[in-house]
Design a protein around this motif. Structure first.
Motif, PDB file in Angstrom:
ATOM      1  N   ARG A 126       0.853  -1.190   0.000  1.00 45.45           N
ATOM      2  CA  ARG A 126       0.000   0.000   0.000  1.00 45.45           C
ATOM      3  C   ARG A 126       0.887   1.237   0.000  1.00 45.45           C
ATOM      4  O   ARG A 126       1.464   1.587   1.024  1.00 45.45           O
ATOM      5  CB  ARG A 126      -0.914   0.011   1.226  1.00 45.45           C
ATOM      6  CG  ARG A 126      -1.872  -1.161   1.331  1.00 45.45           C
ATOM      7  CD  ARG A 126      -2.970  -1.102   0.268  1.00 45.45           C
ATOM      8  NE  ARG A 126      -3.933  -2.174   0.449  1.00 45.45           N
ATOM      9  CZ  ARG A 126      -3.801  -3.384  -0.083  1.00 45.45           C
ATOM     10  NH1 ARG A 126      -2.724  -3.675  -0.818  1.00 45.45           N
ATOM     11  NH2 ARG A 126      -4.737  -4.302   0.101  1.00 45.45           N
ATOM     12  N   PRO A 127       1.033   1.909  -1.145  1.00 46.11           N
ATOM     13  CA  PRO A 127       1.894   3.095  -1.207  1.00 46.11           C
ATOM     14  C   PRO A 127       1.523   4.120  -0.149  1.00 46.11           C
ATOM     15  O   PRO A 127       0.354   4.379   0.110  1.00 46.11           O
ATOM     16  CB  PRO A 127       1.638   3.633  -2.624  1.00 46.11           C
ATOM     17  CG  PRO A 127       1.189   2.438  -3.408  1.00 46.11           C
ATOM     18  CD  PRO A 127       0.404   1.612  -2.448  1.00 46.11           C
ATOM     19  N   GLY A 128       2.550   4.674   0.482  1.00 39.78           N
ATOM     20  CA  GLY A 128       2.324   5.693   1.496  1.00 39.78           C
ATOM     21  C   GLY A 128       2.050   5.158   2.881  1.00 39.78           C
ATOM     22  O   GLY A 128       1.830   5.933   3.808  1.00 39.78           O
ATOM     23  N   THR A 129       2.063   3.834   3.043  1.00 40.59           N
ATOM     24  CA  THR A 129       1.839   3.228   4.359  1.00 40.59           C
ATOM     25  C   THR A 129       2.985   2.280   4.687  1.00 40.59           C
ATOM     26  O   THR A 129       3.729   1.851   3.801  1.00 40.59           O
ATOM     27  CB  THR A 129       0.516   2.445   4.402  1.00 40.59           C
ATOM     28  OG1 THR A 129       0.590   1.324   3.487  1.00 40.59           O
ATOM     29  CG2 THR A 129      -0.649   3.335   3.999  1.00 40.59           C
ATOM     30  N   SER A 143       9.386  -2.460   2.065  1.00 39.28           N
ATOM     31  CA  SER A 143       8.909  -1.100   1.823  1.00 39.28           C
ATOM     32  C   SER A 143       9.259  -0.767   0.380  1.00 39.28           C
ATOM     33  O   SER A 143       9.782  -1.613  -0.359  1.00 39.28           O
ATOM     34  CB  SER A 143       9.596  -0.108   2.779  1.00 39.28           C
ATOM     35  OG  SER A 143      10.990  -0.019   2.478  1.00 39.28           O
ATOM     36  N   GLU A 144       8.987   0.450  -0.022  1.00 33.70           N
ATOM     37  CA  GLU A 144       9.476   0.906  -1.320  1.00 33.70           C
ATOM     38  C   GLU A 144      11.003   0.887  -1.299  1.00 33.70           C
ATOM     39  O   GLU A 144      11.627   1.088  -0.251  1.00 33.70           O
ATOM     40  CB  GLU A 144       8.967   2.317  -1.611  1.00 33.70           C
ATOM     41  CG  GLU A 144       7.447   2.445  -1.673  1.00 33.70           C
ATOM     42  CD  GLU A 144       6.837   1.711  -2.861  1.00 33.70           C
ATOM     43  OE1 GLU A 144       7.585   1.392  -3.805  1.00 33.70           O
ATOM     44  OE2 GLU A 144       5.618   1.457  -2.828  1.00 33.70           O
TER      45      GLU A 144
END
Length: 264
Positions: free
Chosen positions: A195-198, A244-245
């Motif tokens: 989930r991008p941003g989390t 993570s990213e």
């Protein structure tokens, strides 16, 4: 309550400005700089604001917890929820609340003590991990317990293959085949939880465990789910699995590592 007490309370409450947009998660960071630091500036002290804030906060924690629960919340009888037993008088309620009172003298003593002995109130330093696996899991939001377990499983995986790779000519091919299967599992799991941003690292960890549980029968006879999870940890340490990213792990390692220190 005496009239002069009411006047003091009115003056005290009149200086407050309520900002309902500030959430609780900001308090540990904002409180030392917004409340403790101005006090230290007026006192001309160079003591760390975080230590002073912790000393005052600890005082309130002790008083509130040591006094025990107040079922009525200190409300007048007409507003309090009915409680079993005889109704308390106003004198009884004031006696109950006395043990919770924190005076300005108490706060001043806590501040002066923290200024004199700041290290006694400073937060304990966090363990600085420098392995690629630990850094990536921490950035992904994984807990200290999860990171410690991952490091142990990675060590178990390495030990499992050490002798096989040294004496069995077919071990390398088996390991590479298993690595490909683990990467496929990770690819599917990451698609489920990313989930991008989390911070989705903990969700990925649990999804990897669940996926390996479902495919336990396909694992080699000498390998259980935990050991296979250690293989994913080793792949993460090689920057093939992310929690993570993606980011520059080498730069973060260099920032954390002391001069002349190691890490892997």
């Amino acid at each position: 309550m005496l009239p002069e007490h009411r006047e003091q309370i009115t003056r005290f409450l009149s200086v407050f400005t309520v900002q309902d947009s500030v959430t609780r998660k900001y308090a540990p960071h904002a409180a030392p700089s917004m409340y403790a630091q101005p006090v230290l500036d007026k006192l001309g002290s160079a003591a760390p604001a975080g230590a002073v804030w912790e000393a005052v906060l600890a005082l309130f924690r002790v008083r509130m917890r040591a006094a025990g629960p107040t079922p009525s919340g200190g409300l007048p009888t007409v507003l309090a929820f009915p409680i079993a037993g005889a109704a308390l008088t106003s004198g009884d309620r004031e006696t109950e609340l006395t043990s919770r009172i924190v005076t300005l003298t108490d706060i001043d003593l806590a501040i002066q003590t923290a200024i004199a002995h700041p290290t006694g109130f400073a937060p304990l330093p966090r363990l600085v991990r420098t392995s690629r696996l630990a850094i990536k899991m921490e950035v992904g939001g994984c807990s200290d317990n999860t990171v410690e377990r991952a490091e142990q499983l990675r060590s178990d995986w390495t030990e499992h293959w050490r002798d096989s790779l040294a004496f069995d000519p077919e071990a390398r091919a088996r390991q590479q085949r298993l690595n490909r299967a683990l990467l496929r599992i990770n690819d599917a799991a990451a698609e489920q939880v990313k989930r991008p941003g989390t911070a989705w690292g903990p969700h990925l960890w649990r999804e990897l465990e669940a996926a390996l549980d479902r495919q336990q029968r396909t694992l080699p006879d000498d390998m259980d789910v935990d050991l296979a999870l250690g293989g994913l940890c080793e792949l993460s340490n090689r920057c093939q699995v992310w929690f993570s990213e993606g980011f520059d792990v080498a730069s973060e390692q260099a920032r954390r590592r002391p001069v002349g220190g190691g890490g892997s």
